[in-house]
Design a protein around this motif. Structure first.
Motif, PDB file in Angstrom:
ATOM      1  N   ASP A  39     -82.462  17.764 -10.185  1.00 36.06           N
ATOM      2  CA  ASP A  39     -81.006  18.368 -11.237  1.00 36.06           C
ATOM      3  C   ASP A  39     -80.702  19.732 -10.963  1.00 36.06           C
ATOM      4  OD1 ASP A  39     -80.327  16.121 -12.962  1.00 36.06           O
ATOM      5  OD2 ASP A  39     -82.439  16.484 -13.662  1.00 36.06           O
ATOM      6  N   GLU A  40     -81.916  20.518 -10.521  1.00 36.02           N
ATOM      7  CA  GLU A  40     -81.557  21.820 -10.414  1.00 36.02           C
ATOM      8  C   GLU A  40     -81.156  22.637 -11.802  1.00 36.02           C
ATOM      9  OE1 GLU A  40     -82.241  25.277  -7.854  1.00 36.02           O
ATOM     10  OE2 GLU A  40     -81.995  23.144  -7.038  1.00 36.02           O
ATOM     11  N   LEU A  41     -82.159  22.462 -12.715  1.00 38.39           N
ATOM     12  CA  LEU A  41     -82.009  23.104 -13.958  1.00 38.39           C
ATOM     13  C   LEU A  41     -82.019  24.770 -13.753  1.00 38.39           C
ATOM     14  CD1 LEU A  41     -84.465  21.219 -16.068  1.00 38.39           C
ATOM     15  CD2 LEU A  41     -82.039  21.102 -16.190  1.00 38.39           C
ATOM     16  N   HIS A  42     -80.919  25.235 -14.076  1.00 32.72           N
ATOM     17  CA  HIS A  42     -80.503  27.002 -13.739  1.00 32.72           C
ATOM     18  C   HIS A  42     -80.514  27.764 -14.965  1.00 32.72           C
ATOM     19  CE1 HIS A  42     -79.866  29.162 -10.082  1.00 32.72           C
ATOM     20  NE2 HIS A  42     -78.881  30.017 -10.652  1.00 32.72           N
ATOM     21  N   HIS A  43     -79.346  27.873 -15.692  1.00 32.16           N
ATOM     22  CA  HIS A  43     -79.523  28.715 -16.808  1.00 32.16           C
ATOM     23  C   HIS A  43     -79.446  27.598 -17.906  1.00 32.16           C
ATOM     24  CE1 HIS A  43     -77.853  32.702 -15.146  1.00 32.16           C
ATOM     25  NE2 HIS A  43     -78.795  32.060 -14.417  1.00 32.16           N
ATOM     26  N   SER A  44     -79.463  28.433 -19.194  1.00 31.36           N
ATOM     27  CA  SER A  44     -79.459  27.672 -20.452  1.00 31.36           C
ATOM     28  C   SER A  44     -79.088  28.304 -21.702  1.00 31.36           C
ATOM     29  CB  SER A  44     -81.058  27.149 -20.564  1.00 31.36           C
ATOM     30  OG  SER A  44     -81.888  28.393 -20.748  1.00 31.36           O
ATOM     31  N   GLY A  45     -78.681  27.536 -22.583  1.00 35.12           N
ATOM     32  CA  GLY A  45     -78.165  28.270 -23.915  1.00 35.12           C
ATOM     33  C   GLY A  45     -78.388  27.362 -25.023  1.00 35.12           C
TER      34      GLY A  45
ATOM     35  N   PRO B 134     -77.654  22.859 -18.415  1.00 32.27           N
ATOM     36  CA  PRO B 134     -76.691  22.545 -17.362  1.00 32.27           C
ATOM     37  C   PRO B 134     -77.506  22.329 -16.220  1.00 32.27           C
ATOM     38  CG  PRO B 134     -75.652  24.399 -18.598  1.00 32.27           C
ATOM     39  CD  PRO B 134     -77.248  24.197 -19.180  1.00 32.27           C
ATOM     40  N   SER B 135     -77.274  21.315 -15.382  1.00 34.69           N
ATOM     41  CA  SER B 135     -77.923  21.174 -13.833  1.00 34.69           C
ATOM     42  C   SER B 135     -77.065  21.405 -13.044  1.00 34.69           C
ATOM     43  CB  SER B 135     -78.234  19.616 -13.847  1.00 34.69           C
ATOM     44  OG  SER B 135     -79.154  19.483 -14.990  1.00 34.69           O
ATOM     45  N   LEU B 136     -77.133  22.349 -12.203  1.00 31.39           N
ATOM     46  CA  LEU B 136     -76.286  22.886 -11.280  1.00 31.39           C
ATOM     47  C   LEU B 136     -76.147  22.080  -9.985  1.00 31.39           C
ATOM     48  CD1 LEU B 136     -74.697  25.552 -10.665  1.00 31.39           C
ATOM     49  CD2 LEU B 136     -76.697  26.688  -9.522  1.00 31.39           C
ATOM     50  N   VAL B 137     -77.029  21.084  -9.877  1.00 32.05           N
ATOM     51  CA  VAL B 137     -76.745  20.222  -8.494  1.00 32.05           C
ATOM     52  C   VAL B 137     -76.294  18.764  -9.015  1.00 32.05           C
ATOM     53  CG1 VAL B 137     -77.924  18.896  -6.850  1.00 32.05           C
ATOM     54  CG2 VAL B 137     -78.467  21.370  -7.002  1.00 32.05           C
ATOM     55  N   SER B 138     -77.073  18.431 -10.074  1.00 29.37           N
ATOM     56  CA  SER B 138     -76.580  16.773 -10.416  1.00 29.37           C
ATOM     57  C   SER B 138     -75.530  17.077 -11.516  1.00 29.37           C
ATOM     58  CB  SER B 138     -77.745  16.201 -11.005  1.00 29.37           C
ATOM     59  OG  SER B 138     -77.996  17.010 -12.287  1.00 29.37           O
TER      60      SER B 138
ATOM     61  N   PHE C  20     -70.712  21.052 -11.548  1.00 32.09           N
ATOM     62  CA  PHE C  20     -71.638  22.003 -11.291  1.00 32.09           C
ATOM     63  C   PHE C  20     -71.740  23.011 -12.385  1.00 32.09           C
ATOM     64  CE2 PHE C  20     -69.860  20.445  -7.373  1.00 32.09           C
ATOM     65  CZ  PHE C  20     -70.989  20.012  -6.635  1.00 32.09           C
ATOM     66  N   PRO C  21     -72.132  22.520 -13.558  1.00 33.73           N
ATOM     67  CA  PRO C  21     -71.990  23.571 -14.629  1.00 33.73           C
ATOM     68  C   PRO C  21     -73.267  24.524 -14.623  1.00 33.73           C
ATOM     69  CG  PRO C  21     -73.239  21.382 -15.179  1.00 33.73           C
ATOM     70  CD  PRO C  21     -72.615  21.082 -13.881  1.00 33.73           C
ATOM     71  N   HIS C  22     -72.937  25.763 -15.282  1.00 33.21           N
ATOM     72  CA  HIS C  22     -73.824  26.864 -15.188  1.00 33.21           C
ATOM     73  C   HIS C  22     -74.402  27.379 -16.416  1.00 33.21           C
ATOM     74  CE1 HIS C  22     -75.111  31.001 -14.201  1.00 33.21           C
ATOM     75  NE2 HIS C  22     -75.635  30.465 -13.021  1.00 33.21           N
ATOM     76  N   THR C  23     -73.120  28.235 -16.855  1.00 30.71           N
ATOM     77  CA  THR C  23     -73.602  29.124 -17.994  1.00 30.71           C
ATOM     78  C   THR C  23     -73.424  28.597 -19.317  1.00 30.71           C
ATOM     79  OG1 THR C  23     -73.535  31.375 -16.775  1.00 30.71           O
ATOM     80  CG2 THR C  23     -73.257  31.409 -18.965  1.00 30.71           C
ATOM     81  N   SER C  24     -73.989  28.468 -20.421  1.00 28.02           N
ATOM     82  CA  SER C  24     -73.758  27.920 -21.828  1.00 28.02           C
ATOM     83  C   SER C  24     -73.884  28.918 -22.724  1.00 28.02           C
ATOM     84  CB  SER C  24     -74.720  26.833 -21.940  1.00 28.02           C
ATOM     85  OG  SER C  24     -74.745  26.293 -23.136  1.00 28.02           O
ATOM     86  N   HIS C  25     -72.802  29.083 -23.456  1.00 31.11           N
ATOM     87  CA  HIS C  25     -72.691  29.835 -24.654  1.00 31.11           C
ATOM     88  C   HIS C  25     -72.286  29.193 -25.777  1.00 31.11           C
ATOM     89  CE1 HIS C  25     -73.904  33.694 -23.377  1.00 31.11           C
ATOM     90  NE2 HIS C  25     -73.062  33.948 -22.235  1.00 31.11           N
ATOM     91  N   CYS C  26     -72.867  29.276 -26.888  1.00 29.65           N
ATOM     92  CA  CYS C  26     -72.218  28.659 -28.066  1.00 29.65           C
ATOM     93  C   CYS C  26     -71.141  29.564 -28.759  1.00 29.65           C
ATOM     94  CB  CYS C  26     -73.383  28.539 -29.393  1.00 29.65           C
ATOM     95  SG  CYS C  26     -74.246  30.029 -29.782  1.00 29.65           S
TER      96      CYS C  26
END
Length: 408
Positions: free
Chosen positions: A6-12, A33-37, A71-77
């Motif tokens: 999946d390539e777990l990258h960033h999180s929030g 978010p998973s940067l590859v899947s 290709f989701p990356h940064t997550s902010h609430c």
């Protein structure tokens, strides 16, 4: 996770300081978010904090169907309770700096955050500040290009980023593009934590500099270079000059110190930003990297160092890779560092990481005068994980931290 690759990258978080004052909100779920899947995992960390469990999987198909995003990356609430995620591209792997909104209760994709108009060609990180009616986003590269590893020719072809994109927060429209120059590749962007401050910093990976962004008296946003990390002339490497490759930056909660990592040179730096226009270097430590003594690279000209740094060895282990993601304790006294960037780039620049796994290190911080020191008692070796070796990336605190929380 039920899948590999999946390539777990960033999180929030599902909720953060932007929801302050709402007793119904709490940090119950970690958003991954998973940067590859292109999946987005929602993990329950509240029911049993020592045994997190998977709550929901938002499949890539839903992002594609409802938002034409991938290709989701940064997550902010958000203060509204919704979750905003930046994306790098479309489902075909082309660049597209779009955003996706998730419902804060069901975690279903509600659609795109932006409301028409121009969309940047590239995306990556973002930070928002409603007091100034602004969201700022950055640019990494075209997903299907960067996934193959780094080729300098792709920079010349325009496949990598060079802009800070300025969005009208209320109108959700792109209103300004700050061109930082070819080969800048602006990645992590941080406002000062003081919600009244109309300024912050962005790390430009390839050009090796930190830009201060700010709102001018005329209401436009501008950027100026305030820190430069000179490239080193080398032999035995991909190019004749090696950039520092600034891959993460962080601002302490009291807005006094700026920290950043040079993934290739191998150092973590601490700057006093009491005067944001004139940062002062007060701490520096080397944690691996590509220029350590005894390695394949010989430095032939260096504007900063007299000698190549010694290898970083902790508890008998020579640290693989270079310093990458950073996280600071809330009291500012402990800086945590991981060493993996992105598996395709790890494989290219630090192939040993894929065999050994990455590590988590701790730096002790002098918050009075400035200064960094490696804590020799702390070493988390992800090469020893069951099913490993693992490539650990971002760090989150259950109670919120310097890079997850936005004050309104």
């Amino acid at each position: 996770m039920p899948h590999v690759g999946d390539e777990l990258h960033h999180s929030g978080w599902n909720a953060c300081s932007s929801c302050h004052g709402d007793p119904g909100k709490s940090r119950r779920f970690l958003i991954l978010p998973s940067l590859v899947s292109s999946r987005v995992y929602v993990v329950d960390v509240a029911t049993d904090p020592r045994a997190p469990k998977l709550h929901k999987v938002v499949e890539a198909e839903e992002l594609a169907r409802k938002a034409n995003a991938a290709f989701p990356h940064t997550s902010h609430c958000l203060g509204s309770g919704e979750i905003l995620i930046s994306c790098l591209g479309d489902p075909d792997g082309n660049g597209k700096g779009t955003f996706v909104l998730l419902d804060g209760e069901t975690f279903e994709v509600k659609g795109n955050w932006e409301k028409g108009g121009k969309i940047p060609n590239l995306g990556y990180d973002f930070w928002y500040q409603p007091r100034h009616n602004v969201l700022l986003s950055t640019e990494w590269g075209v997903p299907k290009v960067l996934a193959q590893g780094f080729d300098p020719k792709d920079v010349e072809k325009g496949h990598y980023g060079r802009h800070i994109n300025v969005w009208d927060w209320r109108e959700r429209r792109l209103v300004q593009e700050l061109d930082l120059g070819t080969g800048s590749i602006p990645l992590e962007i941080r406002f000062l934590h003081d919600p009244g401050a109309a300024q912050g910093f962005v790390g430009c990976a390839l050009s090796g500099d930190i830009r201060r962004f700010y709102r001018s008296p005329e209401g436009k946003w501008e950027a100026e270079k305030v820190i430069e990390v000179p490239s080193k002339k080398v032999q035995g490497w991909l190019l004749p000059e090696m950039p520092g490759l600034i891959t993460d930056i962080l601002i302490s909660l009291d807005d006094r110190f700026l920290y950043f990592s040079n993934w290739l040179h191998g150092d973590v730096r601490q700057y006093d930003i009491s005067d944001p226009r004139n940062p002062k270097l007060v701490g520096q430590v080397f944690l691996g990297g590509s220029i350590s003594k005894g390695g394949a690279v010989t430095v032939v000209e260096d504007r900063e160092l007299r000698d190549q740094p010694e290898p970083c060895v902790i508890q008998g282990k020579r640290i693989p890779g270079g310093p990458q993601m950073l996280q600071l304790s809330l009291d500012g006294r402990r800086l945590y560092v991981t060493t993996s960037l992105f598996s395709a780039w790890d494989r290219q620049f630090y192939p040993g990481l894929l065999k050994e796994g990455s590590v988590l290190l701790q730096l002790d911080v002098d918050t009075a005068r400035g200064g960094l020191a490696v804590n020799p008692e702390f070493l988390l070796d992800f090469g020893k994980e069951p099913g490993g070796p693992c490539l650990a990336h971002e760090v989150r605190y259950p109670g919120g931290d310097c890079t997850s929380d936005i004050w309104l």
